[in-house]
Every structure is written in structure tokens, then in C-alpha cells.
Write a protein that holds these residues in place. Structure first.
Motif, PDB file in Angstrom:
ATOM      1  N   TYR A 193      61.932  36.379  44.582  1.00  0.00           N
ATOM      2  CA  TYR A 193      61.410  37.228  45.229  1.00  0.00           C
ATOM      3  C   TYR A 193      62.140  38.373  45.587  1.00  0.00           C
ATOM      4  O   TYR A 193      61.573  39.737  45.631  1.00  0.00           O
ATOM      5  CB  TYR A 193      60.607  36.723  46.293  1.00  0.00           C
ATOM      6  CG  TYR A 193      59.409  35.996  46.008  1.00  0.00           C
ATOM      7  CD1 TYR A 193      59.222  34.800  45.103  1.00  0.00           C
ATOM      8  CD2 TYR A 193      58.035  36.217  46.828  1.00  0.00           C
ATOM      9  CE1 TYR A 193      57.956  34.389  44.624  1.00  0.00           C
ATOM     10  CE2 TYR A 193      56.884  35.522  46.609  1.00  0.00           C
ATOM     11  CZ  TYR A 193      56.945  34.595  45.562  1.00  0.00           C
ATOM     12  OH  TYR A 193      55.689  33.990  45.138  1.00  0.00           O
TER      13      TYR A 193
ATOM     14  N   ASN B  70      51.759  39.474  51.523  1.00  0.00           N
ATOM     15  CA  ASN B  70      51.795  38.135  51.701  1.00  0.00           C
ATOM     16  C   ASN B  70      51.015  37.233  50.807  1.00  0.00           C
ATOM     17  O   ASN B  70      51.602  36.122  50.681  1.00  0.00           O
ATOM     18  CB  ASN B  70      51.167  37.873  53.259  1.00  0.00           C
ATOM     19  CG  ASN B  70      51.824  38.581  54.204  1.00  0.00           C
ATOM     20  OD1 ASN B  70      53.060  38.783  54.242  1.00  0.00           O
ATOM     21  ND2 ASN B  70      51.104  39.065  55.395  1.00  0.00           N
ATOM     22  N   ALA B  71      49.948  37.797  50.325  1.00  0.00           N
ATOM     23  CA  ALA B  71      49.220  37.091  49.317  1.00  0.00           C
ATOM     24  C   ALA B  71      50.208  36.371  47.999  1.00  0.00           C
ATOM     25  O   ALA B  71      50.200  35.472  47.594  1.00  0.00           O
ATOM     26  CB  ALA B  71      48.204  37.814  48.599  1.00  0.00           C
TER      27      ALA B  71
ATOM     28  N   TYR C 265      53.297  35.609  48.509  1.00  0.00           N
ATOM     29  CA  TYR C 265      54.041  34.454  48.992  1.00  0.00           C
ATOM     30  C   TYR C 265      53.304  33.036  49.150  1.00  0.00           C
ATOM     31  O   TYR C 265      53.663  32.142  49.270  1.00  0.00           O
ATOM     32  CB  TYR C 265      54.603  34.779  50.524  1.00  0.00           C
ATOM     33  CG  TYR C 265      55.906  35.593  50.270  1.00  0.00           C
ATOM     34  CD1 TYR C 265      57.049  34.979  50.311  1.00  0.00           C
ATOM     35  CD2 TYR C 265      55.787  37.148  50.173  1.00  0.00           C
ATOM     36  CE1 TYR C 265      58.337  36.181  50.227  1.00  0.00           C
ATOM     37  CE2 TYR C 265      57.039  37.942  50.033  1.00  0.00           C
ATOM     38  CZ  TYR C 265      58.179  37.284  49.949  1.00  0.00           C
ATOM     39  OH  TYR C 265      59.341  37.973  49.993  1.00  0.00           O
ATOM     40  N   LEU C 266      51.785  33.485  49.419  1.00  0.00           N
ATOM     41  CA  LEU C 266      50.926  32.239  49.742  1.00  0.00           C
ATOM     42  C   LEU C 266      50.162  31.785  48.563  1.00  0.00           C
ATOM     43  O   LEU C 266      49.669  30.635  48.719  1.00  0.00           O
ATOM     44  CB  LEU C 266      50.123  32.698  50.836  1.00  0.00           C
ATOM     45  CG  LEU C 266      50.795  33.308  52.116  1.00  0.00           C
ATOM     46  CD1 LEU C 266      49.899  33.641  53.235  1.00  0.00           C
ATOM     47  CD2 LEU C 266      51.566  32.129  52.894  1.00  0.00           C
ATOM     48  N   ASN C 267      49.658  32.571  47.780  1.00  0.00           N
ATOM     49  CA  ASN C 267      48.779  32.183  46.561  1.00  0.00           C
ATOM     50  C   ASN C 267      49.435  32.064  45.341  1.00  0.00           C
ATOM     51  O   ASN C 267      49.758  33.267  44.811  1.00  0.00           O
ATOM     52  CB  ASN C 267      47.596  32.875  46.744  1.00  0.00           C
ATOM     53  CG  ASN C 267      46.999  32.983  48.237  1.00  0.00           C
ATOM     54  OD1 ASN C 267      46.991  31.875  48.971  1.00  0.00           O
ATOM     55  ND2 ASN C 267      46.515  34.220  48.618  1.00  0.00           N
TER      56      ASN C 267
ATOM     57  N   TRP D  26      47.795  34.874  43.119  1.00  0.00           N
ATOM     58  CA  TRP D  26      48.076  36.384  43.129  1.00  0.00           C
ATOM     59  C   TRP D  26      48.819  36.631  42.007  1.00  0.00           C
ATOM     60  O   TRP D  26      48.656  37.869  41.218  1.00  0.00           O
ATOM     61  CB  TRP D  26      48.695  36.742  44.303  1.00  0.00           C
ATOM     62  CG  TRP D  26      48.891  38.251  44.584  1.00  0.00           C
ATOM     63  CD1 TRP D  26      48.269  38.935  45.371  1.00  0.00           C
ATOM     64  CD2 TRP D  26      50.426  38.929  44.113  1.00  0.00           C
ATOM     65  NE1 TRP D  26      48.774  40.147  44.987  1.00  0.00           N
ATOM     66  CE2 TRP D  26      50.123  40.306  44.428  1.00  0.00           C
ATOM     67  CE3 TRP D  26      51.233  38.495  43.174  1.00  0.00           C
ATOM     68  CZ2 TRP D  26      50.878  41.168  44.131  1.00  0.00           C
ATOM     69  CZ3 TRP D  26      52.355  39.629  42.978  1.00  0.00           C
ATOM     70  CH2 TRP D  26      52.172  40.758  43.542  1.00  0.00           C
TER      71      TRP D  26
ATOM     72  N   LEU E  91      56.263  29.505  44.887  1.00  0.00           N
ATOM     73  CA  LEU E  91      56.109  30.301  45.946  1.00  0.00           C
ATOM     74  C   LEU E  91      57.217  30.746  46.939  1.00  0.00           C
ATOM     75  O   LEU E  91      57.831  29.761  47.432  1.00  0.00           O
ATOM     76  CB  LEU E  91      54.908  29.804  46.660  1.00  0.00           C
ATOM     77  CG  LEU E  91      53.678  29.976  46.081  1.00  0.00           C
ATOM     78  CD1 LEU E  91      52.507  29.200  46.690  1.00  0.00           C
ATOM     79  CD2 LEU E  91      53.038  31.223  45.670  1.00  0.00           C
ATOM     80  N   GLY E  92      57.369  31.780  47.165  1.00  0.00           N
ATOM     81  CA  GLY E  92      58.588  32.464  48.310  1.00  0.00           C
ATOM     82  C   GLY E  92      59.764  32.420  47.600  1.00  0.00           C
ATOM     83  O   GLY E  92      60.787  32.841  48.351  1.00  0.00           O
TER      84      GLY E  92
END
Length: 266
Positions: free
Chosen positions: A28, A41-42, A44-46, A49, A75-76
């Protein structure tokens, strides 16, 4: 490249257009380095995306337009992209060691990374004016400088990001005096691990292009007389010798001359 793509994803699209690897894994942090901005943010979270390839979203075009798709997401942490049309097997060995680079203007969020890059180059190079940890630059100071550059329009920094890592920079500094505003000085720095990879040439060529686009008619460079690589680089790009500053730089108890180069921009 689609005109509908959000501006902040254009550097990422350029990166994938330049890439030759069949498979690329980017952290990332590396992706944000390429973009010069934070991911939403999406991202990192979904997982969705990264997997969506339909409007109204447009970020996916940055890799899909270069024939890459996402095959794995942590993720992340990291994302792995795979080329839809694989290179021939006899090209794979070369691709594994290839590097994808982009050169872009510095962004506000690059301030901390730029300070770190500059300090690393100071620590590695004998041709810089500063030793490490002498300038004591802060993020706030660099961001304030950037705001002033945008008003003055004769100063900037170009960053080279290679495989998501900051590899080098070019700093163009214009004169504020009215009768000197057609001219600017240029300094280029490249991390030692990326030397002899063409980054210096690319930074200088992009700097000349930026000068042409921003009304700079004359570029100047001062190069230490024993910096043979820099001398060869600037002369190859058409810079001419104007003179020598004797004992211009003092490092410890040794003196070094500087050769003054210039290039008139058409």
C-alpha cells in the motif's frame, strides 16, 4: 488513458503502462508513493474496491487499461497484479529483474518521503553541498516551500519512483530577481542503488521538458570537477561549459572546483 479517470490515479496508470513484469506485488505504501496521495479508506477496508471494474468507479482503469488485473489483496498491506497477456517464456527472466518507474511533480503528501530521500542521498554521495542531518528540514517547512513554488511557478521538484520506492529527484530553482526570472538552476540526486539505471537521464530530460512548459529559457548547473558521471550526463543532454569556479567547495580540508554548465531552452 481514459479522460474519466480521477486525476490522482494518473501516476498509477503511468506506472502500469511502463511496467513489463507479468506479475507485480505492491505494498500500500508503494502505491501511495506512486500516486503521491493516500488511498481512500475503502481500499483499506473492502476487497471489492480492488475487484470492481465497472463505473461509476474509475480507479481500476489505472491497471486495467495496461492489461493488468488484481489477483490477490492483503487488505492494508499489499496487492498483486497480473498481466492478462503474459510475456513469452523466454522473456520471463528479464522481466523478473525489470523496474517500472515514473517521474512526477512532488505532491504535498510527499514532504516527509522527500526529506528522507534527500537525507539518504546526502549520506551516500560525496558530491552534495550538505552532510546528513544538517538542514533539519521539517514537513511543515517543505510544504510551505511548495506553496510558495506554486505561486512563483519557476521552482519545483520532480520525483522518480521505481517499483514504488523513491529513487531520486530533480530540484529546479528559479531566480526571483526580475531580470533573472528567465533562468533556473538544477540539481539532481539519485540513490546509489539506482545509479546506472537511466534514472538520472530521465530526471534531466523531464526537467528540461518542465522548463520548456513553464517559461524557463535557461538552465544552469554547478558540478564538482571530479563528478565524472554528472559531467557526462549533462554534456550528453546538450549542456555547455561556461567556466570554472576554483576552490568552490570545501569538504574537510580539501578544496574542489565546480564546472558551470548551462543549456538554453528553445
Amino acid at each position: 488513458m481514459s479522460k474519466k479517470m480521477e486525476k490522482k490515479y494518473i501516476p498509477l496508470a503511468e506506472f502500469f503502462q511502463n511496467a513489463t513484469q507479468n506479475e507485480i506485488t505492491l505494498t500500500y505504501e508503494a502505491i501511495e508513493n506512486i500516486m503521491g496521495q493516500a488511498l481512500p479508506n475503502a481500499a483499506y477496508l473492502n476487497l471489492s474496491w480492488w475487484k470492481k471494474t465497472k463505473p461509476p468507479l474509475t480507479h481500476y482503469q489505472s491497471w486495467v487499461n495496461a492489461n493488468y488485473n488484481v489477483i490477490d489483496v492483503q487488505l492494508g498491506q499489499a496487492v498483486t497484479f497480473s498481466r492478462l497477456k503474459q510475456a513469452r517464456s523466454d522473456e520471463n527472466d528479464a522481466d523478473e529483474n525489470s523496474q517500472a518507474s515514473i517521474i512526477r511533480l512532488i505532491e504535498t503528501e510527499d514532504a516527509r518521503s522527500f526529506i528522507r530521500l534527500q537525507e539518504q542521498i546526502y549520506a551516500q554521495s560525496e558530491f552534495e553541498y550538505y552532510e546528513p542531518n544538517v538542514q533539519h528540514l521539517t514537513v511543515q517547512v517543505v510544504r510551505k516551500q511548495m506553496a510558495e513554488w506554486r505561486k512563483f511557478k519557476r521552482q519545483t521538484i520532480l520525483l522518480c519512483i521505481t517499483n514504488g520506492e523513491f529513487a531520486g529527484y530533480s530540484r529546479i530553482t528559479g531566480y526571483k530577481e526580475q531580470r533573472l526570472q528567465h533562468a533556473a538552476t538544477i540539481r539532481i540526486g539519485v540513490l546509489k542503488k539506482f545509479e546506472n539505471t537511466g534514472i538520472g537521464t530521465a530526471l534531466l530530460q523531464n526537467s528540461i521538458k518542465w522548463a520548456q512548459q513553464n517559461g524557463v529559457e535557461r538552465l544552469e548547473a554547478a558540478i564538482m570537477s571530479h563528478n565524472n558521471k554528472a559531467i557526462a550526463l549533462f554534456e550528453k543532454q546538450g549542456f555547455a561549459v561556461e567556466g570554472t569556479k576554483r576552490h568552490s567547495v570545501k569538504i574537510d580540508n580539501d578544496y574542489y572546483d565546480e564546472i558551470i554548465y548551462s543549456k538554453l531552452i528553445d
